[in-house]
Design a protein around this motif. Structure first.
Motif, short mmCIF file in Angstrom:
data_model
loop_
_atom_site.label_atom_id
_atom_site.label_comp_id
_atom_site.label_asym_id
_atom_site.label_seq_id
_atom_site.Cartn_x
_atom_site.Cartn_y
_atom_site.Cartn_z
N GLY A 91 3.76 -6.16 -3.23
CA GLY A 91 2.49 -5.56 -2.83
C GLY A 91 2.18 -4.24 -3.49
O GLY A 91 1.13 -3.67 -3.26
N VAL A 92 3.08 -3.72 -4.33
CA VAL A 92 2.89 -2.42 -4.97
C VAL A 92 2.70 -2.65 -6.47
O VAL A 92 3.50 -3.33 -7.10
N GLN A 93 1.65 -2.07 -7.01
CA GLN A 93 1.43 -2.13 -8.46
C GLN A 93 1.23 -0.72 -8.96
O GLN A 93 0.55 0.09 -8.33
N CYS A 94 1.80 -0.45 -10.12
CA CYS A 94 1.76 0.90 -10.68
C CYS A 94 1.15 0.89 -12.08
O CYS A 94 1.15 -0.13 -12.76
N LEU A 95 0.68 2.04 -12.46
CA LEU A 95 0.24 2.29 -13.82
C LEU A 95 0.89 3.60 -14.23
O LEU A 95 0.78 4.61 -13.52
N ASP A 96 1.59 3.58 -15.34
CA ASP A 96 2.33 4.75 -15.82
C ASP A 96 3.27 5.31 -14.76
O ASP A 96 3.40 6.52 -14.59
N GLY A 97 3.90 4.41 -14.00
CA GLY A 97 4.88 4.82 -13.00
C GLY A 97 4.31 5.40 -11.72
O GLY A 97 5.06 5.86 -10.86
N LYS A 98 2.99 5.36 -11.55
CA LYS A 98 2.34 5.89 -10.34
C LYS A 98 1.70 4.75 -9.57
O LYS A 98 1.07 3.87 -10.16
N VAL A 99 1.83 4.76 -8.26
CA VAL A 99 1.26 3.71 -7.42
C VAL A 99 -0.27 3.78 -7.48
O VAL A 99 -0.85 4.81 -7.20
N GLU A 100 -0.87 2.66 -7.89
CA GLU A 100 -2.33 2.59 -7.94
C GLU A 100 -2.88 1.53 -7.01
O GLU A 100 -4.01 1.62 -6.58
N ILE A 101 -2.09 0.50 -6.72
CA ILE A 101 -2.56 -0.58 -5.85
C ILE A 101 -1.49 -0.88 -4.81
O ILE A 101 -0.32 -1.01 -5.14
N LEU A 102 -1.91 -0.99 -3.57
CA LEU A 102 -1.05 -1.44 -2.49
C LEU A 102 -1.75 -2.61 -1.83
O LEU A 102 -2.77 -2.44 -1.18
N ASN A 103 -1.24 -3.80 -2.06
CA ASN A 103 -1.86 -5.02 -1.57
C ASN A 103 -1.07 -5.57 -0.39
O ASN A 103 -0.10 -6.29 -0.58
N LEU A 104 -1.48 -5.22 0.81
CA LEU A 104 -0.87 -5.75 2.02
C LEU A 104 -1.90 -6.46 2.89
O LEU A 104 -1.68 -6.67 4.08
N THR A 105 -3.01 -6.83 2.29
CA THR A 105 -4.09 -7.49 3.01
C THR A 105 -3.63 -8.78 3.64
O THR A 105 -2.98 -9.60 3.01
N GLY A 106 -3.97 -8.95 4.90
CA GLY A 106 -3.72 -10.20 5.61
C GLY A 106 -2.26 -10.51 5.87
O GLY A 106 -1.92 -11.65 6.17
N GLN A 107 -1.38 -9.55 5.80
CA GLN A 107 0.05 -9.79 6.01
C GLN A 107 0.44 -9.78 7.49
O GLN A 107 1.61 -9.96 7.81
N GLU A 108 -0.52 -9.51 8.36
CA GLU A 108 -0.28 -9.48 9.81
C GLU A 108 0.75 -8.42 10.20
O GLU A 108 1.50 -8.59 11.16
N LEU A 109 0.78 -7.35 9.42
CA LEU A 109 1.67 -6.23 9.76
C LEU A 109 1.17 -5.57 11.03
O LEU A 109 -0.03 -5.41 11.22
#
Length: 166
Positions: free
Chosen positions: A71-89
């Motif tokens: 769920g974590v995507q980075c660009l140049d080592g920095k977190v840019e996207i956190l995809n936890l949509t619909g995970q029922e957390l």
């Protein structure tokens, strides 16, 4: 007999050598420390009370960076996207997430990245919306829909420079 004894001795030394290499590798892994962004995400994980799909299960505090976590995507080592949509957390939102200054998207539609940014929709988070989210200065849209959050929106969030939709 001397040949067998010499063979056992060299086998023992070889085994000891491999053991020392494994020990050193484990010590190196233990010595690694997670970066600040990883610590912020681990605070979110710590507040998760239910994770029925194992969305944050591989978030390991021994990693030096969260960039390979689910769920974590980075660009140049920095977190840019956190995809936890619909995970029922279920749980509460960690104020520390506000320290992810380069975070542009917390959603599942990457192709909308430049048009829309959102935050953790379709989960079961409860409690208040942290004022610290004002640190998410790159967000354009803050979407907390389909959660059980307090409907009071902190005034600080309304003043976010790029926020177009709340």
């Amino acid at each position: 007999m001397g040949g067998q004894q010499g063979h056992r001795c060299s086998s023992g030394l070889l085994l000891l050598f491999f053991f020392l290499i494994l020990l050193q590798a484990q010590a190196g892994r233990s010595a690694s420390s997670i970066n600040g962004e990883g610590l912020a995400l681990l605070e979110l994980k710590a507040r998760v009370e239910a994770d029925p799909h194992g969305a944050v299960q591989d978030w390991d505090p021994m990693d030096s960076s969260p960039c390979r976590w689910s769920g974590v995507q980075c660009l140049d080592g920095k977190v840019e996207i956190l995809n936890l949509t619909g995970q029922e957390l279920a749980g509460t939102l960690a104020p520390e997430i506000g320290s992810l200054q380069r975070l542009r998207s917390l959603q599942d539609d990457i192709w909308l990245l430049l048009l829309l940014s959102s935050l953790l929709p379709k989960n079961n988070f409860h409690g208040r919306i942290p004022r610290e989210f004002v640190g998410l200065s790159a967000l354009e849209v803050l979407d907390l829909s389909s959660n059980n959050l307090d409907v009071t929106i902190p005034e600080e969030l309304r003043a976010m420079p790029l926020l177009k939709q709340l």
